[in-house]
Design a protein around this motif. Sequence first.
Motif, PDB file in Angstrom:
ATOM      1  N   ALA A  99       1.023   5.482  10.001  1.00 57.04           N
ATOM      2  CA  ALA A  99       2.309   4.987  10.484  1.00 57.04           C
ATOM      3  C   ALA A  99       3.158   4.450   9.353  1.00 57.04           C
ATOM      4  CB  ALA A  99       2.085   3.903  11.534  1.00 57.04           C
ATOM      5  N   GLY A 100       2.519   3.959   8.296  1.00 55.43           N
ATOM      6  CA  GLY A 100       3.289   3.417   7.172  1.00 55.43           C
ATOM      7  C   GLY A 100       3.308   4.350   5.994  1.00 55.43           C
ATOM      8  N   GLY A 101       3.380   5.662   6.247  1.00 55.70           N
ATOM      9  CA  GLY A 101       3.276   6.648   5.180  1.00 55.70           C
ATOM     10  C   GLY A 101       4.261   6.427   4.056  1.00 55.70           C
ATOM     11  N   TRP A 102       5.472   5.989   4.392  1.00 53.82           N
ATOM     12  CA  TRP A 102       6.466   5.717   3.341  1.00 53.82           C
ATOM     13  C   TRP A 102       6.778   4.229   3.285  1.00 53.82           C
ATOM     14  CZ3 TRP A 102       8.170   9.695   6.986  1.00 53.82           C
ATOM     15  CH2 TRP A 102       7.782  10.979   6.570  1.00 53.82           C
ATOM     16  N   LEU A 103       5.905   3.431   3.909  1.00 57.60           N
ATOM     17  CA  LEU A 103       6.216   2.012   4.055  1.00 57.60           C
ATOM     18  C   LEU A 103       6.121   1.270   2.734  1.00 57.60           C
ATOM     19  CD1 LEU A 103       6.687  -0.501   5.805  1.00 57.60           C
ATOM     20  CD2 LEU A 103       4.218  -0.611   6.148  1.00 57.60           C
ATOM     21  N   LEU A 104       4.951   1.339   2.083  1.00 53.80           N
ATOM     22  CA  LEU A 104       4.729   0.544   0.888  1.00 53.80           C
ATOM     23  C   LEU A 104       4.987   1.417  -0.329  1.00 53.80           C
ATOM     24  CD1 LEU A 104       1.513  -1.322   1.997  1.00 53.80           C
ATOM     25  CD2 LEU A 104       3.843  -2.192   1.945  1.00 53.80           C
ATOM     26  N   ARG A 105       6.087   1.214  -0.973  1.00 62.18           N
ATOM     27  CA  ARG A 105       6.468   2.069  -2.080  1.00 62.18           C
ATOM     28  C   ARG A 105       7.153   1.234  -3.150  1.00 62.18           C
ATOM     29  NH1 ARG A 105       9.365   2.571   2.336  1.00 62.18           N
ATOM     30  NH2 ARG A 105      11.630   2.382   2.237  1.00 62.18           N
ATOM     31  N   GLY A 109       4.092   2.609  -6.163  1.00 55.40           N
ATOM     32  CA  GLY A 109       3.871   3.431  -4.996  1.00 55.40           C
ATOM     33  C   GLY A 109       4.859   4.562  -4.856  1.00 55.40           C
ATOM     34  N   ASP A 110       5.064   5.377  -5.892  1.00 54.10           N
ATOM     35  CA  ASP A 110       5.991   6.482  -5.747  1.00 54.10           C
ATOM     36  C   ASP A 110       5.313   7.645  -5.041  1.00 54.10           C
ATOM     37  OD1 ASP A 110       4.315   7.550  -7.612  1.00 54.10           O
ATOM     38  OD2 ASP A 110       5.731   7.426  -9.285  1.00 54.10           O
ATOM     39  N   ALA A 111       6.113   8.648  -4.685  1.00 53.53           N
ATOM     40  CA  ALA A 111       5.572   9.762  -3.907  1.00 53.53           C
ATOM     41  C   ALA A 111       4.530  10.530  -4.687  1.00 53.53           C
ATOM     42  CB  ALA A 111       6.718  10.698  -3.480  1.00 53.53           C
ATOM     43  N   GLY A 112       4.700  10.617  -6.002  1.00 50.41           N
ATOM     44  CA  GLY A 112       3.728  11.334  -6.807  1.00 50.41           C
ATOM     45  C   GLY A 112       2.370  10.678  -6.742  1.00 50.41           C
ATOM     46  N   ALA A 113       2.358   9.360  -6.801  1.00 46.78           N
ATOM     47  CA  ALA A 113       1.085   8.651  -6.738  1.00 46.78           C
ATOM     48  C   ALA A 113       0.401   8.887  -5.409  1.00 46.78           C
ATOM     49  CB  ALA A 113       1.314   7.156  -6.964  1.00 46.78           C
ATOM     50  N   LEU A 114       1.180   9.037  -4.344  1.00 49.05           N
ATOM     51  CA  LEU A 114       0.599   9.222  -3.023  1.00 49.05           C
ATOM     52  C   LEU A 114      -0.137  10.545  -2.931  1.00 49.05           C
ATOM     53  CD1 LEU A 114       0.390   7.963  -0.227  1.00 49.05           C
ATOM     54  CD2 LEU A 114       2.472   9.158   0.404  1.00 49.05           C
ATOM     55  N   ILE A 122      -2.889   2.835  -2.966  1.00 51.68           N
ATOM     56  CA  ILE A 122      -1.755   2.725  -2.060  1.00 51.68           C
ATOM     57  C   ILE A 122      -2.244   2.442  -0.650  1.00 51.68           C
ATOM     58  CG2 ILE A 122       0.152   3.990  -1.014  1.00 51.68           C
ATOM     59  CD1 ILE A 122       0.730   3.192  -3.849  1.00 51.68           C
ATOM     60  N   SER A 123      -3.278   3.157  -0.220  1.00 53.85           N
ATOM     61  CA  SER A 123      -3.853   2.932   1.104  1.00 53.85           C
ATOM     62  C   SER A 123      -4.405   1.522   1.206  1.00 53.85           C
ATOM     63  CB  SER A 123      -4.949   3.965   1.372  1.00 53.85           C
ATOM     64  OG  SER A 123      -5.573   3.717   2.605  1.00 53.85           O
ATOM     65  N   LEU A 124      -5.013   1.030   0.131  1.00 48.91           N
ATOM     66  CA  LEU A 124      -5.537  -0.325   0.098  1.00 48.91           C
ATOM     67  C   LEU A 124      -4.429  -1.334   0.358  1.00 48.91           C
ATOM     68  CD1 LEU A 124      -7.828  -2.405  -0.797  1.00 48.91           C
ATOM     69  CD2 LEU A 124      -6.866  -2.158  -3.096  1.00 48.91           C
ATOM     70  N   ALA A 125      -3.310  -1.193  -0.330  1.00 44.92           N
ATOM     71  CA  ALA A 125      -2.196  -2.120  -0.160  1.00 44.92           C
ATOM     72  C   ALA A 125      -1.638  -2.058   1.249  1.00 44.92           C
ATOM     73  CB  ALA A 125      -1.098  -1.808  -1.186  1.00 44.92           C
ATOM     74  N   ARG A 221      -0.742  -3.755  -9.520  1.00 43.89           N
ATOM     75  CA  ARG A 221       0.402  -3.036  -8.996  1.00 43.89           C
ATOM     76  C   ARG A 221       1.047  -3.918  -7.937  1.00 43.89           C
ATOM     77  NH1 ARG A 221      -1.296   3.334  -8.326  1.00 43.89           N
ATOM     78  NH2 ARG A 221      -2.130   3.619 -10.421  1.00 43.89           N
ATOM     79  N   TYR A 222       2.305  -3.678  -7.721  1.00 42.50           N
ATOM     80  CA  TYR A 222       3.056  -4.518  -6.787  1.00 42.50           C
ATOM     81  C   TYR A 222       3.865  -3.650  -5.845  1.00 42.50           C
ATOM     82  CZ  TYR A 222       6.717  -7.652  -5.070  1.00 42.50           C
ATOM     83  OH  TYR A 222       7.573  -8.348  -4.266  1.00 42.50           O
ATOM     84  N   THR A 223       3.934  -4.065  -4.594  1.00 43.32           N
ATOM     85  CA  THR A 223       4.797  -3.398  -3.638  1.00 43.32           C
ATOM     86  C   THR A 223       5.322  -4.437  -2.659  1.00 43.32           C
ATOM     87  OG1 THR A 223       4.979  -1.510  -2.141  1.00 43.32           O
ATOM     88  CG2 THR A 223       2.984  -2.827  -1.964  1.00 43.32           C
ATOM     89  N   GLN A 224       6.387  -4.113  -1.983  1.00 42.05           N
ATOM     90  CA  GLN A 224       7.019  -5.074  -1.081  1.00 42.05           C
ATOM     91  C   GLN A 224       7.671  -4.345   0.080  1.00 42.05           C
ATOM     92  OE1 GLN A 224      10.046  -7.486  -2.881  1.00 42.05           O
ATOM     93  NE2 GLN A 224      10.252  -8.842  -1.129  1.00 42.05           N
ATOM     94  N   GLU A 225       7.585  -4.936   1.255  1.00 41.23           N
ATOM     95  CA  GLU A 225       8.313  -4.463   2.424  1.00 41.23           C
ATOM     96  C   GLU A 225       8.915  -5.677   3.110  1.00 41.23           C
ATOM     97  OE1 GLU A 225      10.078  -2.090   5.191  1.00 41.23           O
ATOM     98  OE2 GLU A 225       9.069  -1.518   3.331  1.00 41.23           O
ATOM     99  N   LYS A 226      10.227  -5.764   3.090  1.00 38.40           N
ATOM    100  CA  LYS A 226      10.937  -6.932   3.596  1.00 38.40           C
ATOM    101  C   LYS A 226      10.424  -8.178   2.879  1.00 38.40           C
ATOM    102  CE  LYS A 226      12.268  -4.942   8.025  1.00 38.40           C
ATOM    103  NZ  LYS A 226      13.703  -4.900   7.674  1.00 38.40           N
TER     104      LYS A 226
END
Length: 266
Positions: A99-105, A109-114, A122-125, A221-226
């Motif tokens: 459900a969060g396929g593009w959520l944490l980027r 978390g760029d698309a290439g890394a995915l 990325i899945s861990l985060a 690595r760092y990512t953020q959503e809201k």
Amino acid sequence: MTTQAISEAQLHALADGVLPETQRAAIDTHLRAHPEDAARVDAWREQNRQLRALFDPVLYEAVPPTLRQAASPPAANGAWQRHAMQAAAAVVLVIAGGAGGWLLRGDGGDAGALRTASASPISLARSAAIAHAVYTPEVRHPVEVGAEQEAHLVQWLSKRLGTKLQPPVLSPLGYHLIGGRLLPGDGDGPVAQFMYEDDAGKRLTLYVAKERVGRQETAFRYTQEKELSVFYWIDGQLGYALSAGLPKQELGKIADAVYAQLGQPR
């Protein structure tokens, strides 16, 4: 007069907004007489709100061009097999992302890394962020085992993960351990979650999972959503993710302290 028993399923239905109106009066009467159940319903509503805040934006994102192309009818019958394989691959990528396929980027978390081996961090985060959003709003049951039973908590989670765990001491940074819980992993066995809280009631969580890749190290690595920030990394066979509603710089200092203590006897 016989009082109608209220089930937990009815309380969940109320929190989810699907309770039949014919049952509403009885539930309202029950909640007025049982404030602890009213607090549980409020906590579940807050969980729902946080999950919607995390995932609803994905519904309004543009469909990636590659996915649109894969779903388009082929120009010729001879190309059907190739297009069908592309479409199938696109579907697999979407399912793998969840459900969060593009959520944490965030920064890492760029698309290439995915699409590469680093999809595991990325899945861990993503999993850590979901667990944080679900459990930190809980009022009565934010953890399974409280900090007053820390020795038991550590022994239990260490045994289930098959490795020695030790929750870091974050009191110098203003956070104290309130406990932890066992969570289901993404096919790699159970996961441990340690929860901390400061004097103002703000909570952060440390998510610890066995990583399939194993023996691979990744830098922070760092990512953020809201408002939710996540620092995550892999050290040996364990993956770690620190989540909180804090600015990047503030959470980064805590992540440094966590990393410095991991694996260190105390």
